[in-house]
Design a protein around this motif. Structure first.
Motif, PDB file in Angstrom:
ATOM      1  N   GLN A  36     -32.460  13.351 -34.295  1.00  0.00           N
ATOM      2  CA  GLN A  36     -33.080  13.798 -35.532  1.00  0.00           C
ATOM      3  C   GLN A  36     -34.278  14.695 -35.223  1.00  0.00           C
ATOM      4  O   GLN A  36     -34.870  14.622 -34.142  1.00  0.00           O
ATOM      5  N   SER A  37     -34.631  15.520 -36.209  1.00  0.00           N
ATOM      6  CA  SER A  37     -35.820  16.357 -36.135  1.00  0.00           C
ATOM      7  C   SER A  37     -36.730  15.985 -37.298  1.00  0.00           C
ATOM      8  O   SER A  37     -36.296  15.997 -38.456  1.00  0.00           O
ATOM      9  N   GLN A  53     -39.965  15.832 -43.681  1.00  0.00           N
ATOM     10  CA  GLN A  53     -38.627  16.399 -43.730  1.00  0.00           C
ATOM     11  C   GLN A  53     -37.889  15.969 -42.475  1.00  0.00           C
ATOM     12  O   GLN A  53     -38.387  16.150 -41.355  1.00  0.00           O
ATOM     13  N   VAL A  54     -36.729  15.393 -42.694  1.00  0.00           N
ATOM     14  CA  VAL A  54     -35.941  14.842 -41.592  1.00  0.00           C
ATOM     15  C   VAL A  54     -34.568  15.503 -41.602  1.00  0.00           C
ATOM     16  O   VAL A  54     -33.916  15.563 -42.647  1.00  0.00           O
ATOM     17  N   SER A  55     -34.153  16.003 -40.459  1.00  0.00           N
ATOM     18  CA  SER A  55     -32.820  16.592 -40.369  1.00  0.00           C
ATOM     19  C   SER A  55     -32.053  15.932 -39.232  1.00  0.00           C
ATOM     20  O   SER A  55     -32.632  15.559 -38.204  1.00  0.00           O
ATOM     21  N   THR A  56     -30.754  15.782 -39.460  1.00  0.00           N
ATOM     22  CA  THR A  56     -29.854  15.290 -38.419  1.00  0.00           C
ATOM     23  C   THR A  56     -29.373  16.496 -37.632  1.00  0.00           C
ATOM     24  O   THR A  56     -28.796  17.427 -38.199  1.00  0.00           O
ATOM     25  N   VAL A  57     -29.601  16.494 -36.326  1.00  0.00           N
ATOM     26  CA  VAL A  57     -29.411  17.695 -35.522  1.00  0.00           C
ATOM     27  C   VAL A  57     -27.959  18.143 -35.509  1.00  0.00           C
ATOM     28  O   VAL A  57     -27.669  19.332 -35.657  1.00  0.00           O
ATOM     29  N   ASP A  58     -27.007  17.213 -35.364  1.00  0.00           N
ATOM     30  CA  ASP A  58     -25.622  17.648 -35.201  1.00  0.00           C
ATOM     31  C   ASP A  58     -24.976  18.113 -36.497  1.00  0.00           C
ATOM     32  O   ASP A  58     -24.024  18.895 -36.484  1.00  0.00           O
TER      33      ASP A  58
END
Length: 215
Positions: free
Chosen positions: A143-144, A166-171
């Motif tokens: 995660q980022s 803000q959270v993003s799932t990398v894949d």
């Protein structure tokens, strides 16, 4: 010591998934969260017991979901044992990751304690082992995280600082927003704070995302 209840639902179609009756508190060496989980009908479904040290590392994790149990901790990355009551399906795992995650709001708090982000700083990438419902199957995710805003709101008990992440799932690139005040999640995908008996605890700020161990 905040006490309250979260309701959990599917973040896509809002199907109810149950809830968590929780209490949490900082201690001399970190922070601990304990909860009983329920089904949408209110029946007991499991439990969560997570303790982290003052750097945000998981020193003890105990999860129960139906007949499955997980015990884990930070050890050469993260290490865990997953089993059913008979022990027939017991398995051990160890991954070069920073911490754990899952459906419980406790993991969002623990990740922010680990990252110690400041507003406006670049996003930080973190590797986590997620225990997925309903059988607590382990899955490694990247995660980022970025802290995009931190704002104080007046309350009857004094100013309450709300942090917006803000959270993003990398894949997959999936992006979502998490709002946290102290050691309580105010809102996140699939999570709603239904009740809170006492104000969130203010946790001390310390720098540091630990390096992953070399293998």
């Amino acid at each position: 010591m905040p006490r309250g209840r979260y309701s959990l639902h599917d973040p896509h179609d809002r199907t109810p998934l149950g809830g968590e009756q929780f209490h949490c508190a900082p201690g001399p060496s970190g922070w601990r969260y304990v909860a009983q989980t329920t089904t949408p009908s209110g029946a007991h479904n499991g439990s969560v017991d997570l303790a982290i040290d003052d750097l945000g590392r998981p020193i003890r994790l105990e999860l129960q979901a139906r007949e499955w149990r997980v015990r884990g901790a930070a050890l050469d990355g993260v290490t865990w044992v997953r089993t059913d009551p008979s022990g027939e399906h017991a398995s051990e795992g160890s991954v070069r990751a920073h911490s754990f995650t899952g459906s419980s709001p406790a993991f969002l708090i623990a990740t922010t304690r680990l990252l110690r982000l400041t507003p406006g700083s670049p996003s930080t990438r973190v590797r986590l082992v997620a225990f997925t419902d309903p059988v607590l199957a382990p899955l490694t995710v990247d995660q980022s995280w970025a802290l995009v805003n931190s704002e104080a709101h007046p309350t009857d008990n004094g100013p309450l600082t709300v942090d917006e992440y803000q959270v993003s799932t990398v894949d997959t690139g999936e992006l979502h927003t998490v709002h946290i005040a102290g050691d309580v999640v105010l809102s996140a995908p699939g999570i709603e704070l239904e009740d809170l008996d006492t104000p969130p605890s203010v946790l001390p700020e310390l720098p540091g995302l630990p390096d992953l161990p070399d293998r």
